[in-house]
Design a protein around this motif. Structure first.
Motif, mmCIF file in Angstrom:
data_model
loop_
_atom_site.group_PDB
_atom_site.id
_atom_site.type_symbol
_atom_site.label_atom_id
_atom_site.label_comp_id
_atom_site.label_asym_id
_atom_site.label_seq_id
_atom_site.Cartn_x
_atom_site.Cartn_y
_atom_site.Cartn_z
ATOM 1 N N UNK A 97 6.740 -3.073 -9.908
ATOM 2 C CA UNK A 97 6.525 -2.336 -11.065
ATOM 3 C C UNK A 97 6.816 -2.664 -12.355
ATOM 4 N N UNK A 100 9.771 -1.125 -14.604
ATOM 5 C CA UNK A 100 10.734 -0.667 -14.152
ATOM 6 C C UNK A 100 11.716 -1.611 -13.729
ATOM 7 N N UNK A 104 15.303 0.636 -10.788
ATOM 8 C CA UNK A 104 14.374 1.593 -10.916
ATOM 9 C C UNK A 104 13.031 1.446 -9.827
ATOM 10 N N UNK A 107 14.349 2.387 -6.707
ATOM 11 C CA UNK A 107 14.574 3.906 -6.729
ATOM 12 C C UNK A 107 13.137 4.744 -6.708
ATOM 13 N N UNK A 108 12.193 3.853 -7.006
ATOM 14 C CA UNK A 108 10.847 4.548 -7.109
ATOM 15 C C UNK A 108 10.373 5.124 -5.918
ATOM 16 N N UNK A 109 10.509 4.846 -4.601
ATOM 17 C CA UNK A 109 9.968 5.615 -3.561
ATOM 18 C C UNK A 109 11.137 6.589 -3.214
ATOM 19 N N UNK A 111 12.334 8.517 -5.530
ATOM 20 C CA UNK A 111 12.083 9.580 -6.480
ATOM 21 C C UNK A 111 10.648 10.194 -6.230
ATOM 22 N N UNK A 112 9.698 9.113 -6.272
ATOM 23 C CA UNK A 112 8.127 9.625 -6.409
ATOM 24 C C UNK A 112 7.767 10.063 -4.760
ATOM 25 N N UNK A 113 8.442 9.346 -3.976
ATOM 26 C CA UNK A 113 7.695 9.551 -2.401
ATOM 27 C C UNK A 113 8.917 10.545 -1.744
ATOM 28 N N UNK A 157 13.336 -2.584 -1.723
ATOM 29 C CA UNK A 157 12.479 -1.281 -1.876
ATOM 30 C C UNK A 157 11.754 -0.540 -0.671
#
Lengths: 234, 416
Positions: A97, A100, A104, A107-109, A111-113, A157
């Protein structure tokens, strides 16, 4: 039971008056902790096969089981949850992304997943960034790092959610030879250290030799299964 | 939620120029609405204030049928002493009423001993009138009384056009001739105590005399009036007070078994209420223009945003982001754009109003000259405009966001 099991799986697309068979009655089993490659020329069905295993698509006929779940039956939301909890993805174009940072993106999955608590999240991210040798680049944005580095971030990731299975579609296609081997070696190392199953597609003969098991596809059909180091085939 | 907004904000700044242009469009729209609303609301407030504070009061009570009477200024529909007493109790008990004044409105002939003309008169108790219509004294030329006693018994406040036409000035003597309700004619001599500026332009023929002089002129014994004008503590309470008074006045029944009294707001009695309504309609029209600006610009920018990021949507969907979260991401992006624009729009809009105020713009209204334009916008108006913008922002983001959330990851990932 095998981690992945396909029984008579076909996938076809109706294109106005013609039907395109992307996969023709493919059956296979992949055990846990293996390092598997799908090889074949463009249009042979590698990506379709990965999409079906990754619950991104549904077969026209046949059954797909992943980690004991009959994934054909999963609704859109269930499929998303299944992917988030059990699967990791690495893409040919890295697909980080852009807004980000490296940190980040990893980190995305979480937090968001998966909604992991901040302390554990930080520990995991730092661990995997160190494992892929990207810790010193953690504050950079994807536009500021090389292709090889991007793919290493993508590996981190994919692994940070502790998936059972990582699916990688042509992960080295957009990398130079050296970077490609580094990424494959990284995936191999992660597979050994974390006991994660890796399934990747490639059309590069040199890369495919790094796999333990190589499935060859041609025109949507499985034509060969080769266990590399044991030099056996069926 | 925090992370959704973090990503949304970063995505907004990813396309700086587009975000800036869209934001500027919304900001411009907001400034337009705030400034227009500030000026027109202030103008409307000033206009209503002038009418109510110097002439009409906020509410008026009459005997039933007075307002719709076919007679001009009828005297046979006067309120009796007992009725006045009953109404006084009702008015005194209402805490939202600040002051009230008793009036006798009558028509008369005015003579300067050389010429005679007709005149409309409002007979008042000057102190009660000043408390109910505090701006009246400002309209009287040559008035220096600070206690509201703008005239004494035996005096008359003359409308400016009549004073000019009859060549009368402060201190001159005149004679008033009037017919009472029984048809009997009477006359009294009065002294001009001041000249009043007409609110309604050059045709204004409204003067003031003391209520006791009116009683003498009309041969009224005891208490008798035909109008009560009321001033409220807050004009915003008008509807509520009207409702309360309406209910309380219902208890008084006349001989025909009908309500004895009727109450009217200033808006029901004054043609200026139509102007106020037109001003309100204009504000609504400008708000609709703002809604259209926001709707089209946000819809456009969010559609572009979705189409440009199909592959990215495929990626986040593939790694397990639920459709509802993807919907939330794009809604947050549209909302953030609206929020930033709303904050800037509010600040700049209020700043423009401030600049207008310190620039000392002047205008005329009716006979009133050189009125300074003092603009203001209430916080509730700013809040309303902001809520409208934010709601429209979310609504116009919804369709593109829904489209993004419904994308099949396998197809989105194929997108180059």
């Amino acid at each position: 039971m095998a981690l992945i099991e396909l029984k008579g799986v076909s996938k076809f697309y109706d294109m106005s008056e013609t039907r395109v068979d992307a996969l023709k009655s493919v059956s296979l089993q992949i055990e846990e902790q293996s390092f598997v490659s799908f090889v074949g020329p463009s249009g042979s069905g590698k990506t379709t096969l990965l999409n079906l295993i990754g619950c991104l698509d549904k077969p026209s006929t046949g059954n797909v089981y992943v980690n004991g779940t009959h994934v054909n039956d999963l609704e859109t939301r269930e499929a998303a949850r299944f992917r988030g909890n059990h699967l990791g993805f690495i893409f040919q174009n890295f697909n980080l992304i852009p807004v980000l940072t490296v940190y980040e993106n990893v980190e995305y999955p979480l937090i968001m997943v998966q909604n992991i608590a901040p302390k554990e999240r930080r520990e995991r991210i730092l661990h995997y960034l160190e494992a892929v040798s990207m810790l010193d680049q953690k504050d950079k944005y994807p536009g500021q790092i090389s292709g090889g580095q991007k793919q290493r971030v993508a590996v981190a990731r994919a692994l940070v959610t502790n998936p059972k299975l990582v699916l990688a579609d042509e992960p080295t296609a957009n990398l130079d030879h050296t970077s490609a081997f580094k990424v494959i070696e990284l995936m191999r190392q992660m597979q050994r250290d974390l006991k994660t199953t890796f399934v990747f597609s490639t059309h590069d003969p040199k890369i495919m030799k790094e796999a333990e098991i190589v499935f060859t596809l041609e025109d949507g059909q499985m034509t060969n299964k080769e266990i590399m180091n044991l030099k056996s085939s069926n | 939620m925090k992370n959704i907004f973090k990503i949304a904000f970063r995505n907004l700044f990813r396309y700086k120029r587009r975000t800036l242009l869209t934001s500027l469009l919304i900001v411009f729209g907001m400034i337009l609405v705030i400034v227009f609303s500030g000026i027109s609301t202030s103008f409307k407030g000033m206009m209503i204030g002038t009418i109510t504070d110097s002439m009409m009061g906020h509410l008026q009570i009459h005997k039933k049928g007075y307002v719709s009477s076919i007679d001009n200024l009828p005297l046979h529909l006067n309120l009796t002493s007992k009725e006045i007493s009953n109404l006084r109790k009702v008015l005194d008990d209402n805490e939202m009423i600040k002051a009230y004044t008793f009036r006798i409105k009558l028509g008369a002939m005015l003579s300067n001993f050389e010429q005679t003309t007709n005149i409309r008169l409002t007979a008042v108790d000057p102190e009660m009138e000043s408390q109910t219509c505090p701006a009246l004294t400002d309209r009287i030329e040559g008035n220096s009384a600070e206690d509201g006693q703008f005239m004494q018994e035996g005096e008359l406040i003359l409308p400016k056009n009549l004073a000019k036409g009859l060549k009368l000035k402060k201190g001159d003597d005149i004679v008033l001739v009037a017919t009472n309700k029984d048809g009997s004619v009477n006359a009294i001599g009065l002294k001009v105590a001041g000249i009043v500026e007409g609110l309604l332009g050059p045709s204004g023929r409204d003067g003031y005399i003391h209520i006791d002089d009116a009683k003498t002129l009309l041969r009224i014994t005891g208490d008798e009036i035909n109008e009560i004008a009321i001033r409220l503590n807050e004009l915003d309470d008008l509807k509520e007070v009207k409702k309360q008074l309406g209910a309380e006045l219902q208890q008084f029944i006349n001989k025909q078994d009908q309500p004895a009294f009727e109450s009217h707001t200033w808006a029901e009695l004054s043609p200026f209420a139509t102007i106020a309504t037109i001003v309100d309609l204009l504000i609504i029209t400008v708000k609709i223009v703002l809604i259209a600006i926001v709707l089209v610009s946000i819809l456009n920018v969010m559609m572009m945003s979705v189409y440009e990021r199909v592959s990215e949507i495929g990626t986040i969907s593939a790694i397990g982001t639920l459709p509802s979260r993807i919907l939330g991401l794009f809604l947050a992006e549209g909302f953030s754009l609206g929020l930033i624009s709303t904050i800037i729009g509010n600040i700049l809009g209020v700043a423009v109003l401030y600049v207008i105020n310190i620039s000392n713009f002047h205008f005329s209204f009716g006979r009133m000259k050189d009125i300074q334009l003092v603009t203001s916008v209430s916080s509730s108006e700013l809040l309303t405009i902001s809520v409208i913008v934010l709601l429209i922002t979310v609504l116009s983001s919804f369709q593109p966001a829904l489209k993004a959330s419904k994308m099949q990851p396998v197809e989105a990932l194929r997108h180059v």
